[in-house]
Design a protein around this motif. Sequence first.
Motif, PDB file in Angstrom:
ATOM      1  N   LEU A   1       0.839  -1.194   0.000  1.00  0.00           N
ATOM      2  CA  LEU A   1       0.000   0.000   0.000  1.00  0.00           C
ATOM      3  C   LEU A   1       0.878   1.249   0.000  1.00  0.00           C
ATOM      4  CD1 LEU A   1      -2.786   1.415   0.372  1.00  0.00           C
ATOM      5  CD2 LEU A   1      -2.447   1.132   2.858  1.00  0.00           C
ATOM      6  N   PHE A   2       0.583   2.174  -0.924  1.00  0.00           N
ATOM      7  CA  PHE A   2       1.302   3.440  -1.011  1.00  0.00           C
ATOM      8  C   PHE A   2       0.299   4.593  -0.981  1.00  0.00           C
ATOM      9  CE2 PHE A   2       4.106   0.372  -2.956  1.00  0.00           C
ATOM     10  CZ  PHE A   2       5.385   0.786  -2.642  1.00  0.00           C
ATOM     11  N   VAL A   3       0.739   5.733  -0.452  1.00  0.00           N
ATOM     12  CA  VAL A   3      -0.069   6.951  -0.482  1.00  0.00           C
ATOM     13  C   VAL A   3       0.776   8.087  -1.049  1.00  0.00           C
ATOM     14  CG1 VAL A   3      -1.661   6.367   1.380  1.00  0.00           C
ATOM     15  CG2 VAL A   3       0.541   7.434   1.930  1.00  0.00           C
ATOM     16  N   VAL A   4       0.079   9.040  -1.688  1.00  0.00           N
ATOM     17  CA  VAL A   4       0.727  10.193  -2.314  1.00  0.00           C
ATOM     18  C   VAL A   4       0.120  11.462  -1.730  1.00  0.00           C
ATOM     19  CG1 VAL A   4       1.286  11.357  -4.485  1.00  0.00           C
ATOM     20  CG2 VAL A   4       0.962   8.865  -4.443  1.00  0.00           C
ATOM     21  N   GLY A   5       0.974  12.389  -1.325  1.00  0.00           N
ATOM     22  CA  GLY A   5       0.505  13.668  -0.808  1.00  0.00           C
ATOM     23  C   GLY A   5       0.064  14.612  -1.908  1.00  0.00           C
TER      24      GLY A   5
ATOM     25  N   GLY B   1     -10.371   2.378  11.831  1.00  0.00           N
ATOM     26  CA  GLY B   1      -8.951   2.574  11.599  1.00  0.00           C
ATOM     27  C   GLY B   1      -8.214   2.857  12.893  1.00  0.00           C
ATOM     28  N   THR B   2      -6.901   2.746  12.828  1.00  0.00           N
ATOM     29  CA  THR B   2      -6.060   3.009  13.991  1.00  0.00           C
ATOM     30  C   THR B   2      -5.171   4.227  13.807  1.00  0.00           C
ATOM     31  OG1 THR B   2      -4.372   1.482  13.121  1.00  0.00           O
ATOM     32  CG2 THR B   2      -6.010   0.573  14.647  1.00  0.00           C
ATOM     33  N   ARG B   3      -5.101   4.760  12.586  1.00  0.00           N
ATOM     34  CA  ARG B   3      -4.323   5.958  12.288  1.00  0.00           C
ATOM     35  C   ARG B   3      -4.993   6.733  11.162  1.00  0.00           C
ATOM     36  NH1 ARG B   3       2.211   4.849  11.779  1.00  0.00           N
ATOM     37  NH2 ARG B   3       2.786   5.485  13.872  1.00  0.00           N
ATOM     38  N   ILE B   4      -4.856   8.040  11.211  1.00  0.00           N
ATOM     39  CA  ILE B   4      -5.307   8.888  10.111  1.00  0.00           C
ATOM     40  C   ILE B   4      -4.106   9.251   9.243  1.00  0.00           C
ATOM     41  CG2 ILE B   4      -5.922  11.302   9.624  1.00  0.00           C
ATOM     42  CD1 ILE B   4      -8.220  11.063  11.459  1.00  0.00           C
ATOM     43  N   VAL B   5      -4.293   9.217   7.940  1.00  0.00           N
ATOM     44  CA  VAL B   5      -3.283   9.670   6.982  1.00  0.00           C
ATOM     45  C   VAL B   5      -3.922  10.790   6.167  1.00  0.00           C
ATOM     46  CG1 VAL B   5      -1.708   9.021   5.133  1.00  0.00           C
ATOM     47  CG2 VAL B   5      -2.355   7.329   6.876  1.00  0.00           C
ATOM     48  N   HIS B   6      -3.299  11.961   6.136  1.00  0.00           N
ATOM     49  CA  HIS B   6      -3.909  13.116   5.469  1.00  0.00           C
ATOM     50  C   HIS B   6      -2.889  13.920   4.683  1.00  0.00           C
ATOM     51  CE1 HIS B   6      -2.264  16.381   8.035  1.00  0.00           C
ATOM     52  NE2 HIS B   6      -2.314  15.490   9.021  1.00  0.00           N
ATOM     53  N   GLY B   7      -3.385  14.754   3.794  1.00  0.00           N
ATOM     54  CA  GLY B   7      -2.587  15.741   3.081  1.00  0.00           C
ATOM     55  C   GLY B   7      -2.962  17.125   3.576  1.00  0.00           C
ATOM     56  N   HIS B   8      -3.143  18.047   2.617  1.00  0.00           N
ATOM     57  CA  HIS B   8      -3.745  19.362   2.850  1.00  0.00           C
ATOM     58  C   HIS B   8      -2.830  20.360   3.549  1.00  0.00           C
ATOM     59  CE1 HIS B   8      -6.877  22.287   3.084  1.00  0.00           C
ATOM     60  NE2 HIS B   8      -7.075  22.172   4.387  1.00  0.00           N
TER      61      HIS B   8
ATOM     62  N   ALA C   1       1.019  13.040   8.385  1.00  0.00           N
ATOM     63  CA  ALA C   1       0.867  14.116   7.405  1.00  0.00           C
ATOM     64  C   ALA C   1       1.714  13.805   6.184  1.00  0.00           C
ATOM     65  CB  ALA C   1       1.277  15.456   8.015  1.00  0.00           C
ATOM     66  N   MET C   2       1.116  13.996   4.989  1.00  0.00           N
ATOM     67  CA  MET C   2       1.777  13.585   3.746  1.00  0.00           C
ATOM     68  C   MET C   2       2.053  14.726   2.774  1.00  0.00           C
ATOM     69  SD  MET C   2       2.651  10.397   3.356  1.00  0.00           S
ATOM     70  CE  MET C   2       2.778  10.436   1.556  1.00  0.00           C
ATOM     71  N   ASP C   3       1.699  15.965   3.117  1.00  0.00           N
ATOM     72  CA  ASP C   3       1.975  17.085   2.208  1.00  0.00           C
ATOM     73  C   ASP C   3       3.360  17.627   2.509  1.00  0.00           C
ATOM     74  OD1 ASP C   3       2.131  19.361   0.688  1.00  0.00           O
ATOM     75  OD2 ASP C   3       0.186  20.164   1.274  1.00  0.00           O
ATOM     76  N   GLY C   4       4.319  17.293   1.657  1.00  0.00           N
ATOM     77  CA  GLY C   4       5.693  17.718   1.867  1.00  0.00           C
ATOM     78  C   GLY C   4       5.983  19.148   1.481  1.00  0.00           C
ATOM     79  N   GLY C   5       4.987  19.870   0.983  1.00  0.00           N
ATOM     80  CA  GLY C   5       5.196  21.273   0.632  1.00  0.00           C
ATOM     81  C   GLY C   5       5.785  21.467  -0.746  1.00  0.00           C
ATOM     82  N   VAL C   6       5.277  20.732  -1.734  1.00  0.00           N
ATOM     83  CA  VAL C   6       5.837  20.845  -3.082  1.00  0.00           C
ATOM     84  C   VAL C   6       5.667  22.251  -3.644  1.00  0.00           C
ATOM     85  CG1 VAL C   6       3.712  20.067  -4.233  1.00  0.00           C
ATOM     86  CG2 VAL C   6       5.931  19.707  -5.353  1.00  0.00           C
ATOM     87  N   THR C   7       4.628  22.977  -3.226  1.00  0.00           N
ATOM     88  CA  THR C   7       4.434  24.336  -3.727  1.00  0.00           C
ATOM     89  C   THR C   7       5.426  25.315  -3.122  1.00  0.00           C
ATOM     90  OG1 THR C   7       2.789  24.872  -2.017  1.00  0.00           O
ATOM     91  CG2 THR C   7       1.975  23.923  -4.069  1.00  0.00           C
TER      92      THR C   7
ATOM     93  N   ALA D   1       8.673  24.491  -2.950  1.00  0.00           N
ATOM     94  CA  ALA D   1       9.924  23.847  -3.362  1.00  0.00           C
ATOM     95  C   ALA D   1      10.314  22.741  -2.404  1.00  0.00           C
ATOM     96  CB  ALA D   1      11.055  24.871  -3.499  1.00  0.00           C
ATOM     97  N   GLY D   2       9.323  22.182  -1.731  1.00  0.00           N
ATOM     98  CA  GLY D   2       9.562  21.041  -0.862  1.00  0.00           C
ATOM     99  C   GLY D   2       9.481  19.742  -1.634  1.00  0.00           C
ATOM    100  N   LYS D   3       9.213  18.662  -0.930  1.00  0.00           N
ATOM    101  CA  LYS D   3       9.268  17.333  -1.524  1.00  0.00           C
ATOM    102  C   LYS D   3       7.868  16.790  -1.753  1.00  0.00           C
ATOM    103  CE  LYS D   3      11.614  12.867  -0.880  1.00  0.00           C
ATOM    104  NZ  LYS D   3      12.534  12.100  -0.002  1.00  0.00           N
ATOM    105  N   LEU D   4       7.650  16.205  -2.924  1.00  0.00           N
ATOM    106  CA  LEU D   4       6.397  15.525  -3.204  1.00  0.00           C
ATOM    107  C   LEU D   4       6.536  14.102  -2.671  1.00  0.00           C
ATOM    108  CD1 LEU D   4       4.423  15.756  -6.547  1.00  0.00           C
ATOM    109  CD2 LEU D   4       4.252  13.811  -5.003  1.00  0.00           C
ATOM    110  N   LEU D   5       5.713  13.770  -1.691  1.00  0.00           N
ATOM    111  CA  LEU D   5       5.898  12.528  -0.950  1.00  0.00           C
ATOM    112  C   LEU D   5       5.068  11.380  -1.525  1.00  0.00           C
ATOM    113  CD1 LEU D   5       5.846  13.851   2.734  1.00  0.00           C
ATOM    114  CD2 LEU D   5       7.835  13.359   1.289  1.00  0.00           C
ATOM    115  N   VAL D   6       5.715  10.244  -1.737  1.00  0.00           N
ATOM    116  CA  VAL D   6       5.068   8.966  -2.028  1.00  0.00           C
ATOM    117  C   VAL D   6       5.605   7.992  -0.984  1.00  0.00           C
ATOM    118  CG1 VAL D   6       4.729   7.122  -3.692  1.00  0.00           C
ATOM    119  CG2 VAL D   6       4.939   9.486  -4.500  1.00  0.00           C
ATOM    120  N   GLN D   7       4.722   7.411  -0.192  1.00  0.00           N
ATOM    121  CA  GLN D   7       5.162   6.624   0.957  1.00  0.00           C
ATOM    122  C   GLN D   7       4.445   5.298   1.043  1.00  0.00           C
ATOM    123  OE1 GLN D   7       7.589   7.362   3.344  1.00  0.00           O
ATOM    124  NE2 GLN D   7       7.202   5.213   3.898  1.00  0.00           N
TER     125      GLN D   7
END
Length: 365
Positions: free
Chosen positions: A97-101, A302-309, A345-351, A353-359
């Motif tokens: 399982l993978f998620v993308v921010g 669920g036991t954990r929340i995974v979010h972006g935003h 939290a999965m939003d690495g701050g690509v806007t 100039a941060g990192k676009l996260l795939v985890q």
Amino acid sequence: MVEGSMTQGAGQGPEAERATMLRDFRVPAYVHETGPYPHVAHTDETVPSVEEPVDLPEGYTPTQRDLPVINRGDTLQVNLDPVSVPAPQPVNGPGPLFVVGDVHGYLDELVAALQEKGLVDSAGQWCAGTARLWFLGDFTDRGPDGIGVIDLVMRLSAEAAAAGGYCKALMGNHELLLLGAKRFGDTPVNSGAGTATFQAAWLLNGGQKTDMDRLQDHHLQWMARLDAMEEVDGHLLVHSDTTAYLDYGDSIEAVNDTVRETITRNDADEVWDLFRKFTKRFSFRDGGGADAVRSLLDTYGGTRIVHGHSPIPYLLGEVGSEESEDTAGPLVEGPHIYADGLAIAMDGGVTMAGKLLVQQLPLDI
């Protein structure tokens, strides 16, 4: 900053009115949530008066362009030369399982990140077999090619399904914003702070004319059918770090159905209210954050929340500025685990100039 409503001044022509709309339109932010979290809709009592100057709370203002967007420049664009990727390994049962921010239109960075994880090959085709991939929303706005991102996700969905895996996506607040801008344009909506429009909000939040020009019916239909939340392998996947999902149902199915029905009714005020609630943020941070997470997990599973935003640099207090001369961006190496280990939290701050996260999940605390 002073919150104010946008009204049409007497004697102004259309162009002057338009300029006023783009300059002055603001919607007050919601007060940071600290609980308790009953399953009732939020009221306007949490909205500051528009008649008096106020200090903005930490929450996000839907039409305030407050997320820095740094000009990344050609030196930071990803070179998509062919790269070697790990060969998918045969598995019994569901694949990894993978998620993308949040992607926000940065197509090149997305393809490079997917290649690094072995999910797509050097040609950008799905190569991960039975792997499962979830996008957490916000495909467009701010970056250069939001429609290209949507096209890629739609194509990967078909390719992954054919290989025995899947590629799925959640509804983000920017999907609601783009839908609203296309459907309702400059139609006035009841913002709670005077006259507002989706068009003005979209422009103030990084709307790209090239995306709007290329937007087609099948893109709109795809966005309108996205789920708002899902539970996978004990992970409750959502876009926004807010408890506002509780306003739309007491089960995942109920929330998804309510959101789709709201969009289908095509009522500008209803869609605006949905968009406004999906822009709320920081509910899981600071005091009471873990309890806010538990209110969602107890309701939806669920036991954990995974979010972006909310960009991780914002959650950590490492906020950049559009006026900053430092274009290197905040240093984000991976997801941020917080709220007593209950939120990722999965939003690495690509806007920024941060990192676009795939985890890949699960993550160790």
